[in-house]
Write a protein that holds these residues in place. Structure first.
Motif, PDB file in Angstrom:
ATOM      1  N   ASN A  50      25.221  34.665  42.450  1.00  0.00           N
ATOM      2  CA  ASN A  50      25.079  35.339  41.154  1.00  0.00           C
ATOM      3  C   ASN A  50      25.453  36.816  41.258  1.00  0.00           C
ATOM      4  N   ASP A  51      25.058  37.469  42.341  1.00  0.00           N
ATOM      5  CA  ASP A  51      25.400  38.879  42.536  1.00  0.00           C
ATOM      6  C   ASP A  51      26.910  39.064  42.636  1.00  0.00           C
ATOM      7  N   ILE A  52      27.561  38.206  43.391  1.00  0.00           N
ATOM      8  CA  ILE A  52      29.017  38.288  43.539  1.00  0.00           C
ATOM      9  C   ILE A  52      29.693  38.070  42.194  1.00  0.00           C
ATOM     10  N   LYS A  53      29.220  37.097  41.461  1.00  0.00           N
ATOM     11  CA  LYS A  53      29.795  36.808  40.148  1.00  0.00           C
ATOM     12  C   LYS A  53      29.634  38.008  39.215  1.00  0.00           C
ATOM     13  N   SER A  59      33.644  44.585  37.762  1.00  0.00           N
ATOM     14  CA  SER A  59      34.883  45.208  38.249  1.00  0.00           C
ATOM     15  C   SER A  59      36.063  44.853  37.348  1.00  0.00           C
ATOM     16  N   ALA A  60      36.123  43.608  36.935  1.00  0.00           N
ATOM     17  CA  ALA A  60      37.224  43.177  36.073  1.00  0.00           C
ATOM     18  C   ALA A  60      37.177  43.911  34.739  1.00  0.00           C
ATOM     19  N   GLU A  61      35.989  44.062  34.188  1.00  0.00           N
ATOM     20  CA  GLU A  61      35.854  44.770  32.914  1.00  0.00           C
ATOM     21  C   GLU A  61      36.233  46.240  33.059  1.00  0.00           C
ATOM     22  N   LYS A  62      35.829  46.893  34.159  1.00  0.00           N
ATOM     23  CA  LYS A  62      36.172  48.300  34.383  1.00  0.00           C
ATOM     24  C   LYS A  62      37.675  48.497  34.534  1.00  0.00           C
ATOM     25  N   GLN A  63      38.317  47.560  35.212  1.00  0.00           N
ATOM     26  CA  GLN A  63      39.745  47.673  35.475  1.00  0.00           C
ATOM     27  C   GLN A  63      40.593  47.156  34.312  1.00  0.00           C
ATOM     28  N   THR A  70      39.050  35.418  35.620  1.00  0.00           N
ATOM     29  CA  THR A  70      37.726  35.276  36.224  1.00  0.00           C
ATOM     30  C   THR A  70      37.004  34.031  35.714  1.00  0.00           C
ATOM     31  N   LYS A  71      37.426  33.496  34.585  1.00  0.00           N
ATOM     32  CA  LYS A  71      36.795  32.272  34.084  1.00  0.00           C
ATOM     33  C   LYS A  71      37.022  31.113  35.043  1.00  0.00           C
ATOM     34  N   ASP A  72      38.210  31.059  35.657  1.00  0.00           N
ATOM     35  CA  ASP A  72      38.482  30.012  36.640  1.00  0.00           C
ATOM     36  C   ASP A  72      37.549  30.147  37.836  1.00  0.00           C
ATOM     37  N   VAL A  73      37.355  31.383  38.290  1.00  0.00           N
ATOM     38  CA  VAL A  73      36.438  31.630  39.406  1.00  0.00           C
ATOM     39  C   VAL A  73      35.025  31.250  38.994  1.00  0.00           C
ATOM     40  N   ARG A  74      34.655  31.608  37.791  1.00  0.00           N
ATOM     41  CA  ARG A  74      33.315  31.296  37.283  1.00  0.00           C
ATOM     42  C   ARG A  74      33.100  29.784  37.233  1.00  0.00           C
ATOM     43  N   LYS A  75      34.120  29.027  36.819  1.00  0.00           N
ATOM     44  CA  LYS A  75      34.005  27.563  36.769  1.00  0.00           C
ATOM     45  C   LYS A  75      33.781  26.990  38.171  1.00  0.00           C
ATOM     46  N   GLU A  76      34.526  27.513  39.141  1.00  0.00           N
ATOM     47  CA  GLU A  76      34.372  27.036  40.514  1.00  0.00           C
ATOM     48  C   GLU A  76      32.981  27.364  41.045  1.00  0.00           C
TER      49      GLU A  76
END
Length: 95
Positions: A50-53, A59-63, A70-76
């Protein structure tokens, strides 16, 4: 070349045999401690995931990165979490 995935199915008799061996090796007084330790370990893995997610999302939102990636990563991650829940649930039911 694609890797072949072989599902691991353990029957009730095999689980009972494993529990019997654990009981014989560690003794009845150590089994609850081992189960507690496994539970804590599973909880730490879940918290770390959860912390990594959360960090990836922040980070994605800041950049300004598109969140569809990131949705694909979240699904995995969610798939792994469900698999961990299934395994943890079967361990909890046995103890």
């Amino acid at each position: 070349m694609a890797a072949t995935v072989i599902p691991l199915f353990i029957s009730g008799a095999e689980i009972a045999f494993i529990l019997f061996i654990v009981l014989m090796v560690f003794g009845a007084d150590k089994v609850p401690e081992i189960a507690r330790g496994l539970g804590k370990g599973m909880r730490q893995i879940k918290d770390a995931t959860n912390d990594i997610k959360t960090e990836i999302t922040k980070s994605a939102e800041k950049q300004g990165i598109d969140m569809d990636i990131t949705k694909d990563v979240r699904k995995e991650i969610d798939k792994v979490k469900e698999e961990v829940k299934d395994v943890a649930g079967s361990v909890k039911r046995k103890f």
